[in-house]
Design a protein around this motif. Structure first.
Motif, PDB file in Angstrom:
ATOM      1  N   LYS A 245       0.864  -1.177   0.000  1.00  0.00           N
ATOM      2  CA  LYS A 245       0.000   0.000   0.000  1.00  0.00           C
ATOM      3  C   LYS A 245       0.904   1.231   0.000  1.00  0.00           C
ATOM      4  N   ASN A 246       1.374   1.585  -1.200  1.00  0.00           N
ATOM      5  CA  ASN A 246       2.318   2.690  -1.344  1.00  0.00           C
ATOM      6  C   ASN A 246       1.578   4.017  -1.463  1.00  0.00           C
ATOM      7  N   PRO A 247       1.792   4.957  -0.542  1.00  0.00           N
ATOM      8  CA  PRO A 247       1.126   6.258  -0.657  1.00  0.00           C
ATOM      9  C   PRO A 247       1.569   6.995  -1.919  1.00  0.00           C
ATOM     10  N   ILE A 248       0.629   7.679  -2.547  1.00  0.00           N
ATOM     11  CA  ILE A 248       0.920   8.535  -3.697  1.00  0.00           C
ATOM     12  C   ILE A 248       1.046   9.950  -3.158  1.00  0.00           C
ATOM     13  N   SER A 249       2.266  10.476  -3.139  1.00  0.00           N
ATOM     14  CA  SER A 249       2.548  11.708  -2.401  1.00  0.00           C
ATOM     15  C   SER A 249       1.725  12.895  -2.893  1.00  0.00           C
ATOM     16  N   SER A 250       1.468  12.961  -4.191  1.00  0.00           N
ATOM     17  CA  SER A 250       0.732  14.099  -4.748  1.00  0.00           C
ATOM     18  C   SER A 250      -0.781  13.914  -4.725  1.00  0.00           C
ATOM     19  N   MET A 251      -1.235  12.755  -4.225  1.00  0.00           N
ATOM     20  CA  MET A 251      -2.668  12.474  -4.152  1.00  0.00           C
ATOM     21  C   MET A 251      -2.993  11.908  -2.769  1.00  0.00           C
TER      22      MET A 251
END
Length: 326
Positions: free
Chosen positions: A44-50
């Protein structure tokens, strides 16, 4: 009649009356939740810009879909991040492709869900463009075969709707022919019919790892200045067999959504894209705006313009509000 005989505020004083005369209604059923699936387990990799969006492995994605369905959001749009890429995007056509795996896993555990499969090559090519490169340009006709093969593979995996987003000329016709020949004549096509070469896609390219390695996409995506051309694009896709037509992005193209709905009277989707989402989130985090209020106003404006279907990263938060939970 004019003032003082006509007083339009009379219908605004009472909350119940205001609700009675509301012209546009946003429903949870109108929302489609875009999701990004990647290889691995427990990822579950966070999407930094979203903020609040993730690249998820199949197992995590299935659980996210269960949450969405529990909130009444029963439609998802899938994008894949493959383990390996190639020059032509052939990896997207494989039966064991990342999206194909996700579709089968979701269908195995969730009955009441609609899976829309995005069809494009940008996530699957080493160069990040939406088709096969010949002489430093995306070759339209050679790309059509890959798109058709990808569509059939996704239908075989269990996709309920095929959504080509590449903007190649003739792709709806080629995909429709391929689906019908393979026995999937009942699978509808949701065409990204008017997809603009927009600056609002930036965060998505981080999420899908699909930024072009050279040049841009202005030779196949539309000029943001053009409206009549969008109508020609949409008319062509309808003639080729599109069942639903889409305008992307949404907020800067509300006029295109309006024209589409009124000129064609077709089921119309709009994509509230990543940049539009991220602007609201960023301003909300800084307390410059009331994030939830602005979110709902944005979605309502898209519905008011004529969209029957709204693809949005706000889907779960909006569902909570529509369900009276926030």
């Amino acid at each position: 009649m004019a003032f003082p005989d006509t007083r339009l505020r009379r219908l605004r004083y009472n909350k119940i009356v205001r609700h009675m005369v509301t012209e546009t209604h946003l429903r949870v059923e109108d929302l489609v939740y875009p999701l990004f699936v990647c290889p691995g387990t427990g990822v579950k990799n966070p999407i930094s810009s979203m903020p609040g969006n993730y690249q998820m492995s199949v197992d995590v994605l299935v659980e996210e879909c269960k949450i969405a369905v529990s909130k009444g959001v029963k439609s998802v749009l899938l994008f894949g991040i493959p383990e390996h890429k190639d020059e032509h995007g052939h990896v997207a056509c494989q039966s064991d492709g990342i999206v194909q795996k996700a579709i089968r896993a979701i269908k195995a555990e969730i009955n009441d869900i609609l899976i829309i499969a995005d069809v494009c090559n940008c996530e699957y090519t080493t160069h990040g463009h939406c088709g096969t490169i010949i002489d430093n340009d995306v070759d339209n006709d050679s790309t059509l075969k890959t798109l058709a093969d990808q569509s059939v593979s996704l239908a075989e995996a269990g996709a309920d709707v095929i959504a080509p987003s590449d903007m190649m000329d003739g792709r709806v016709l080629r995909i429709r022919e391929a689906l019908d020949l393979a026995g999937y004549e009942k699978i509808p096509i949701m065409s990204y019919a008017a997809k603009y070469a927009s600056g609002f896609y930036g965060p998505f390219r981080e999420a899908a790892e699909s930024a072009p390695q050279f040049g841009d996409r202005s030779t196949y995506q539309m000029n943001p200045a053009n409206s009549d051309e969008a109508m020609r694009e949409i008319a062509a896709d309808i003639e080729e067999g599109a069942d639903i037509v889409m305008v992307k992005p949404a907020l800067s193209y509300l006029d295109i959504i309006y024209r589409t709905k009124h000129e064609f009277e077709m089921p119309t989707a709009a994509y509230n894209v990543s940049g539009e989402f991220s602007m609201v989130k960023a301003a909300g985090e800084k307390d410059w705006i009331d994030e939830k209020r602005v979110m709902m106003e944005v979605l309502l404006s898209i519905k008011r313009a004529g969209a029957d279907i709204i693809i949005t990263y706000h889907a779960l938060d909006a569902a909570d509000i529509l369900n009276g939970q926030k």
